[in-house]
Scaffold this active site. Structure first.
Site, PDB file in Angstrom:
ATOM      1  N   GLY A  20      -5.516  -2.438  -2.912  1.00 49.31           N
ATOM      2  CA  GLY A  20      -6.947  -2.262  -3.070  1.00 49.31           C
ATOM      3  C   GLY A  20      -7.683  -3.585  -3.171  1.00 49.31           C
ATOM      4  O   GLY A  20      -8.724  -3.794  -2.552  1.00 49.31           O
ATOM      5  N   ARG A  24      -5.206  -9.506  -4.100  1.00 47.73           N
ATOM      6  CA  ARG A  24      -3.781  -9.186  -4.076  1.00 47.73           C
ATOM      7  C   ARG A  24      -3.240  -9.321  -2.658  1.00 47.73           C
ATOM      8  O   ARG A  24      -2.092  -9.732  -2.455  1.00 47.73           O
ATOM      9  CB  ARG A  24      -3.524  -7.783  -4.624  1.00 47.73           C
ATOM     10  CG  ARG A  24      -2.032  -7.498  -4.870  1.00 47.73           C
ATOM     11  CD  ARG A  24      -1.814  -6.143  -5.495  1.00 47.73           C
ATOM     12  NE  ARG A  24      -2.433  -6.078  -6.806  1.00 47.73           N
ATOM     13  CZ  ARG A  24      -2.836  -4.953  -7.392  1.00 47.73           C
ATOM     14  NH1 ARG A  24      -2.705  -3.800  -6.767  1.00 47.73           N
ATOM     15  NH2 ARG A  24      -3.371  -4.974  -8.588  1.00 47.73           N
ATOM     16  N   ARG A  43     -17.260  -9.294   4.083  1.00 44.45           N
ATOM     17  CA  ARG A  43     -17.474  -8.829   2.707  1.00 44.45           C
ATOM     18  C   ARG A  43     -16.312  -9.219   1.798  1.00 44.45           C
ATOM     19  O   ARG A  43     -16.027  -8.542   0.807  1.00 44.45           O
ATOM     20  CB  ARG A  43     -17.699  -7.315   2.665  1.00 44.45           C
ATOM     21  CG  ARG A  43     -18.915  -6.855   3.456  1.00 44.45           C
ATOM     22  CD  ARG A  43     -19.226  -5.397   3.233  1.00 44.45           C
ATOM     23  NE  ARG A  43     -20.358  -4.967   4.047  1.00 44.45           N
ATOM     24  CZ  ARG A  43     -20.967  -3.795   3.936  1.00 44.45           C
ATOM     25  NH1 ARG A  43     -20.527  -2.919   3.038  1.00 44.45           N
ATOM     26  NH2 ARG A  43     -21.983  -3.490   4.705  1.00 44.45           N
ATOM     27  N   ARG A  87       0.390   1.665   1.279  1.00 40.47           N
ATOM     28  CA  ARG A  87      -0.517   1.275   0.205  1.00 40.47           C
ATOM     29  C   ARG A  87       0.295   0.795  -0.986  1.00 40.47           C
ATOM     30  O   ARG A  87       1.288   1.420  -1.376  1.00 40.47           O
ATOM     31  CB  ARG A  87      -1.407   2.449  -0.203  1.00 40.47           C
ATOM     32  CG  ARG A  87      -2.045   2.276  -1.585  1.00 40.47           C
ATOM     33  CD  ARG A  87      -3.177   3.232  -1.856  1.00 40.47           C
ATOM     34  NE  ARG A  87      -3.366   3.487  -3.275  1.00 40.47           N
ATOM     35  CZ  ARG A  87      -3.817   2.619  -4.169  1.00 40.47           C
ATOM     36  NH1 ARG A  87      -4.102   1.378  -3.817  1.00 40.47           N
ATOM     37  NH2 ARG A  87      -3.945   2.955  -5.448  1.00 40.47           N
ATOM     38  N   SER A  90      -2.262   0.405  -8.131  1.00 41.49           N
ATOM     39  CA  SER A  90      -2.038   0.777  -9.524  1.00 41.49           C
ATOM     40  C   SER A  90      -2.200   2.276  -9.716  1.00 41.49           C
ATOM     41  O   SER A  90      -2.818   2.966  -8.901  1.00 41.49           O
ATOM     42  CB  SER A  90      -2.992   0.009 -10.434  1.00 41.49           C
ATOM     43  OG  SER A  90      -4.334   0.248 -10.060  1.00 41.49           O
ATOM     44  N   ASP A 204      -1.778   1.653 -16.421  1.00 42.44           N
ATOM     45  CA  ASP A 204      -2.328   2.182 -17.675  1.00 42.44           C
ATOM     46  C   ASP A 204      -1.829   3.600 -17.870  1.00 42.44           C
ATOM     47  O   ASP A 204      -1.291   4.217 -16.949  1.00 42.44           O
ATOM     48  CB  ASP A 204      -3.862   2.131 -17.662  1.00 42.44           C
ATOM     49  CG  ASP A 204      -4.460   2.841 -16.470  1.00 42.44           C
ATOM     50  OD1 ASP A 204      -4.873   4.005 -16.632  1.00 42.44           O
ATOM     51  OD2 ASP A 204      -4.510   2.252 -15.380  1.00 42.44           O
ATOM     52  N   ARG A 217      -2.333  -7.025 -13.138  1.00 42.33           N
ATOM     53  CA  ARG A 217      -2.438  -6.141 -11.982  1.00 42.33           C
ATOM     54  C   ARG A 217      -2.467  -6.943 -10.682  1.00 42.33           C
ATOM     55  O   ARG A 217      -1.938  -6.519  -9.659  1.00 42.33           O
ATOM     56  CB  ARG A 217      -3.705  -5.283 -12.066  1.00 42.33           C
ATOM     57  CG  ARG A 217      -3.718  -4.339 -13.236  1.00 42.33           C
ATOM     58  CD  ARG A 217      -4.976  -3.487 -13.242  1.00 42.33           C
ATOM     59  NE  ARG A 217      -5.132  -2.795 -14.514  1.00 42.33           N
ATOM     60  CZ  ARG A 217      -5.834  -1.691 -14.679  1.00 42.33           C
ATOM     61  NH1 ARG A 217      -6.445  -1.147 -13.645  1.00 42.33           N
ATOM     62  NH2 ARG A 217      -5.936  -1.132 -15.871  1.00 42.33           N
TER      63      ARG A 217
END
Length: 234
Positions: A20, A24, A43, A87, A90, A204, A217
């Site tokens: 995401g 990363r 962006r 993908r 988290s 989490d 993360r």
């Protein structure tokens, strides 16, 4: 080149790893790929192509939520000939047996998003991972002694969901955790005929309140990343 991806024809490999967070993606490219080149940055949604153990592989961020996930994935598939999306991201745990930092292989994903129903004339179709990718990831995890859990997850449309019945319902149904993208990816993959898999790390816990830091993360989910790259390598 599209309105959202400023790469050129041939810039992307047929296999792409998608976290995401674009930072990363940058981390994966810099730490795991040889000869990685930045190929898109509109962006600040960064994308790279390089080589992992001699195989050409791309990595690119997809943003947060199903709309962002499927926007980028749709363009990658239809405009840049991507055939396989893994993908990495988290997950919030919804079972007590699932612990912080556990690695989850999402065999299927439910959702409260209307996105997939729009693809299927309003019918609620099952959205699942590509079996070959799922099996390969599980086999590699066993060989490398990476502890993984395989099961169903749920992709929610709202991070701050006011529905107090959602988490108890997921717990009752044995759902391992909740993310915000996998069901959208799986639905799109079924629709457009590509391979897909979500490999997720528990960041989490929705039942205990435990959580990791934003820095962790971004930089410490290495087992998940390495498992994804090994799964992508053919």
């Amino acid at each position: 080149m599209t309105a959202h991806i400023n790469g050129q024809a041939g810039d992307f490999a047929e296999t792409i790893i998608m976290p995401g967070d674009p930072l990363r993606a940058k981390y994966i490219a810099e730490h795991y790929l040889d000869d990685a080149q930045e190929i898109t940055n509109i962006r600040n949604m960064l994308g790279y192509t390089g080589f992992y153990k001699g195989q050409r592989i791309s990595v690119m961020g997809h943003g947060m939520g199903i709309p962002s996930m499927v926007l980028y994935a749709h363009e990658l598939i239809t405009q840049f000939n991507v055939k396989r999306i893994i993908r990495v991201g988290s997950l919030g745990a919804t079972q007590h047996k699932v612990k912080i930092n556990d690695v989850i292989l999402a065999q299927a994903a439910g959702t409260d998003s209307p996105t997939n129903a729009k693809r299927s004339s309003g019918y609620q179709m099952a959205t699942s991972a590509t079996f070959e990718l799922l099996h390969r990831a599980y086999t590699i995890a066993q060989e490398k002694q990476i502890s993984v859990k395989v099961g169903n997850i749920f992709s929610g449309d709202m991070y701050y969901d006011p529905d107090e019945d959602m988490i108890p319902a997921l717990e009752r149904f044995g759902v391992l955790g909740i993310d915000m993208e996998a069901a959208g990816l799986y639905g799109l993959a079924h629709h457009l005929g590509i391979e897909s898999l979500a490999i997720l790390t528990v960041s989490d816990h929705c039942l205990t309140g435990e959580e990791t830091t934003a820095e962790a993360r971004q930089y410490t989910f290495n087992q998940m990343i390495e498992l994804a790259l090994e799964t992508a390598h053919q």
